[in-house]
Design a protein around this motif. Structure first.
Motif, PDB file in Angstrom:
ATOM      1  N   GLU A   1       0.792  -1.280   0.105  1.00 11.48           N
ATOM      2  CA  GLU A   1       0.095  -0.106  -0.106  1.00 11.48           C
ATOM      3  C   GLU A   1       0.895   1.349  -0.112  1.00 11.48           C
ATOM      4  OE1 GLU A   1      -3.112   0.327  -0.581  1.00 11.48           O
ATOM      5  OE2 GLU A   1      -3.909  -1.597  -0.354  1.00 11.48           O
ATOM      6  N   LYS A   2       2.071   1.159   0.225  1.00 13.49           N
ATOM      7  CA  LYS A   2       3.044   2.375   0.357  1.00 13.49           C
ATOM      8  C   LYS A   2       3.502   2.284  -1.046  1.00 13.49           C
ATOM      9  CE  LYS A   2       3.988   2.511   5.304  1.00 13.49           C
ATOM     10  NZ  LYS A   2       3.562   3.938   5.219  1.00 13.49           N
ATOM     11  N   LEU A   3       3.333   1.501  -2.067  1.00 13.12           N
ATOM     12  CA  LEU A   3       3.981   1.699  -3.292  1.00 13.12           C
ATOM     13  C   LEU A   3       3.312   2.906  -4.289  1.00 13.12           C
ATOM     14  CD1 LEU A   3       5.182  -1.667  -4.176  1.00 13.12           C
ATOM     15  CD2 LEU A   3       6.539  -0.084  -3.326  1.00 13.12           C
ATOM     16  N   ASP A   4       3.260   3.741  -3.867  1.00 17.66           N
ATOM     17  CA  ASP A   4       2.289   5.009  -4.301  1.00 17.66           C
ATOM     18  C   ASP A   4       3.309   6.019  -5.300  1.00 17.66           C
ATOM     19  OD1 ASP A   4       0.203   3.942  -3.567  1.00 17.66           O
ATOM     20  OD2 ASP A   4      -0.044   5.486  -1.755  1.00 17.66           O
ATOM     21  N   VAL A   5       3.313   6.122  -6.467  1.00 17.02           N
ATOM     22  CA  VAL A   5       3.849   6.873  -7.467  1.00 17.02           C
ATOM     23  C   VAL A   5       3.725   8.528  -7.376  1.00 17.02           C
ATOM     24  CG1 VAL A   5       4.656   7.060  -9.579  1.00 17.02           C
ATOM     25  CG2 VAL A   5       4.295   4.720  -8.912  1.00 17.02           C
ATOM     26  N   ILE A   6       4.521   9.088  -7.265  1.00 12.69           N
ATOM     27  CA  ILE A   6       4.544  10.725  -6.922  1.00 12.69           C
ATOM     28  C   ILE A   6       4.144  11.095  -8.400  1.00 12.69           C
ATOM     29  CG2 ILE A   6       5.602  12.859  -6.593  1.00 12.69           C
ATOM     30  CD1 ILE A   6       7.121  11.369  -4.523  1.00 12.69           C
ATOM     31  N   LEU A   7       2.980  11.846  -8.637  1.00 13.39           N
ATOM     32  CA  LEU A   7       2.820  12.534  -9.975  1.00 13.39           C
ATOM     33  C   LEU A   7       3.088  13.961 -10.061  1.00 13.39           C
ATOM     34  CD1 LEU A   7      -0.557  10.585 -10.526  1.00 13.39           C
ATOM     35  CD2 LEU A   7       1.583  10.057 -11.453  1.00 13.39           C
ATOM     36  N   ALA A   8       2.637  14.639  -9.009  1.00 14.19           N
ATOM     37  CA  ALA A   8       2.745  15.888  -9.284  1.00 14.19           C
ATOM     38  C   ALA A   8       2.499  16.757  -7.805  1.00 14.19           C
ATOM     39  CB  ALA A   8       1.434  16.481  -9.805  1.00 14.19           C
ATOM     40  N   SER A   9       3.097  18.011  -7.757  1.00 13.30           N
ATOM     41  CA  SER A   9       3.232  18.658  -6.477  1.00 13.30           C
ATOM     42  C   SER A   9       2.868  20.289  -6.619  1.00 13.30           C
ATOM     43  CB  SER A   9       4.695  18.733  -5.912  1.00 13.30           C
ATOM     44  OG  SER A   9       5.531  19.268  -6.593  1.00 13.30           O
ATOM     45  N   ALA A  10       2.829  20.655  -7.753  1.00 15.96           N
ATOM     46  CA  ALA A  10       2.333  22.241  -7.784  1.00 15.96           C
ATOM     47  C   ALA A  10       0.811  22.301  -8.205  1.00 15.96           C
ATOM     48  CB  ALA A  10       2.885  22.627  -9.273  1.00 15.96           C
ATOM     49  N   PRO A  11       0.336  22.986  -6.993  1.00  8.93           N
ATOM     50  CA  PRO A  11      -1.237  23.411  -7.039  1.00  8.93           C
ATOM     51  C   PRO A  11      -1.905  24.175  -8.174  1.00  8.93           C
ATOM     52  CG  PRO A  11      -0.250  24.661  -5.210  1.00  8.93           C
ATOM     53  CD  PRO A  11       0.853  23.777  -5.872  1.00  8.93           C
ATOM     54  N   LEU A  12      -3.046  23.881  -8.475  1.00 11.54           N
ATOM     55  CA  LEU A  12      -3.624  24.742  -9.420  1.00 11.54           C
ATOM     56  C   LEU A  12      -4.450  26.052  -8.514  1.00 11.54           C
ATOM     57  CD1 LEU A  12      -4.645  24.829 -12.624  1.00 11.54           C
ATOM     58  CD2 LEU A  12      -6.821  23.839 -11.586  1.00 11.54           C
ATOM     59  N   LYS A  13      -4.089  27.359  -9.280  1.00 12.15           N
ATOM     60  CA  LYS A  13      -4.370  28.488  -8.525  1.00 12.15           C
ATOM     61  C   LYS A  13      -5.787  28.566  -8.361  1.00 12.15           C
ATOM     62  CE  LYS A  13      -0.675  31.616  -9.865  1.00 12.15           C
ATOM     63  NZ  LYS A  13      -0.385  32.871 -10.649  1.00 12.15           N
ATOM     64  N   ASP A  14      -6.369  29.331  -7.335  1.00 18.70           N
ATOM     65  CA  ASP A  14      -7.829  29.733  -7.030  1.00 18.70           C
ATOM     66  C   ASP A  14      -8.536  28.551  -6.831  1.00 18.70           C
ATOM     67  OD1 ASP A  14      -7.267  32.215  -7.325  1.00 18.70           O
ATOM     68  OD2 ASP A  14      -7.594  32.125  -9.447  1.00 18.70           O
TER      69      ASP A  14
END
Length: 460
Positions: free
Chosen positions: A191-204
């Motif tokens: 359950e910890k084998l989760d792949v990082i996809l993104a980290s920049a949030p969308l504005k507003d």
């Protein structure tokens, strides 16, 4: 019996062919990191060599003739290639069969989620892996998404030089004291084998802003929405190309050697037949071996026997007994890899019966584990006939078993084909670091396997 390294016998011409075969194999690996991609690449190569889809051939008039080249595509995940022989099909088939699925991470049905400003792809591992080997390394995303209207889009991220790559985070050694004291099976959970996809949030956007940013990328680039992932097959695999390995370039390191290092020389051996064979020759590239050969595209399914039945009906009046005879009179190489003896980890091997890198095709009389459980066990008469064929062709081979008696073992598709009454033996390449994200084979074993497979198709 200890044989010498195959490298010692090669002429300049053989070395040149070996290097060309290795280059072609690396290109096949780079083009086919999933079973769907392998089938697409194999079909493209087959059609260039005159193979015709069985569905199209059934619509054409005329009886099946010797030398016809036909393929059967099962759900874009498995493939059977036939070169029809001079003899009636009921007199038997010469079959080389390998699998094109490999251990990996599959996206879950509802895969995307955000935690503390990081968007993840939730995964379920496929096949036998050591989970820790997939951490802190560049990963790529390959797959297909199908919209409700039936249209589909292929997704590949992480393979081109300018692509971003993905990955799974690991805990730094300064803080892993609790983890370090656990067994490996307890320290690394699926359950910890989760792949990082993104980290920049969308504005507003107030909630799940990073996830919304990712979904916008998917819609802008691929015209798919989050609900389209419900009908998708997304696979996470190591990013990067197959490479020569070792300062002497004698080996190849790549993702998916198990079992594409057998699939490719099997296919090439069939493609390179330079005469119409006596018996119909078959190359099967099958799916789902890593999870028990189940499902509609696994070797337990009926696509292969259905195809043989269709060909018999095109050749003569079909009867069930002719199908049974065709299968029962068959000879098969179940082309699956074996574990190469590793001098750094000798304990689980029995050296006298281990497969060695660079010593030729690895023949396993029986597979299974602990008391031969779940194995096919080839007859001594069949092994004797293969020895004669391989020796005549000058193909090096070694008899082996995978590990010491109580150390484990492994399964293949051999026992499934044996259910038809066929002669079957496992015959593949020795692999170092099997089931790791990056595996290693010898170029010499690739060449010897190709030579043996081609001789088998012609002479078995």
């Amino acid at each position: 019996m200890q044989k010498k390294s195959s490298w010692l016998k090669y002429t300049v011409e053989q070395r040149d062919f070996l290097e060309g075969l290795s280059r072609d194999y690396r290109a096949f690996l780079d083009a086919g990191k999933t079973e769907r991609e392998c089938v697409a690449e194999a079909v493209e190569q087959a059609e260039k060599r005159g193979f015709v889809n069985l569905e199209a051939r059934l619509k054409s008039p005329g009886a099946l003739k010797p030398g016809e080249k036909i393929y059967v595509n099962c759900m874009d995940k498995s493939l059977a290639l036939f070169v029809t022989g001079k003899r009636p099909l009921e007199e038997g088939l010469n079959v080389i069969a390998a699998h094109i699925d490999s251990p990996r991470l599959d996206a879950k049905p509802n895969p995307i989620g955000e935690e503390e400003g990081i968007c993840y792809l939730d995964t379920h591992y496929y096949g036998g892996i050591k989970k820790y080997q997939w951490l802190a390394m560049p990963l790529a995303m390959h797959g297909v998404a199908v919209r409700k209207d039936g249209s589909r889009v292929n997704i590949v991220v992480g393979e081109d030089e300018d692509d971003p790559v993905l990955g799974i985070s690991d805990l730094l050694p300064h803080l892993d004291h609790e983890q370090d004291g656990k067994k490996v099976s307890d320290a690394f959970k699926g359950e910890k084998l989760d792949v990082i996809l993104a980290s920049a949030p969308l504005k507003d956007v107030e909630k799940d802003a990073v996830k919304e940013s990712l979904l916008k990328i998917l819609e802008d680039k691929y015209a798919i929405r989050e609900e389209d992932l419900l009908s998708s097959e997304i696979e996470i695999v190591p990013a990067g190309k197959a490479r020569d390995f070792g300062l002497d370039r004698s080996m190849i390191i790549a993702y998916g050697h198990d079992d594409r290092c057998c699939s490719y020389p099997s296919m090439r051996a069939l493609f390179d037949l330079d005469e119409i064979p006596e018996k119909t020759c078959v190359c099967i590239l099958t799916d789902k071996e890593e999870i028990g050969s189940v499902g509609a595209s696994g070797m337990r399914a009926s696509y292969f026997t259905n195809a043989v039945a269709e060909l018999i009906a095109m050749q003569t009046q079909f009867t069930e007994i002719k199908l049974r005879r065709a299968l029962a009179n068959g000879n098969v190489l179940s082309c699956d890899v074996s574990a190469a003896f590793d001098p750094k980890y000798p304990e689980p091997f029995e050296k006298k019966n281990a497969a060695f890198l660079g010593h030729g095709l690895a023949l396993s009389k029986y597979t299974g584990s602990r008391g031969k459980s779940g194995s096919n066990d080839a007859s001594c008469e069949y092994i004797a006939s293969l020895r004669s064929i391989f020796d005549e062709a000058g193909a090096d081979y070694q008899l082996c078993e995978m590990g010491a008696v109580d150390a484990g073992g492994g399964g293949t598709i051999a026992y499934i084909l044996a259910l038809y009454g066929m002669n079957v033996i496992d015959a593949g390449l020795a692999v170092l670091s099997m089931h790791a994200p990056w595996e290693i084979i010898s170029k010499a074993d690739l060449y010897e396997s190709y030579t043996a497979y081609k001789a088998f198709l012609i002479n078995a």
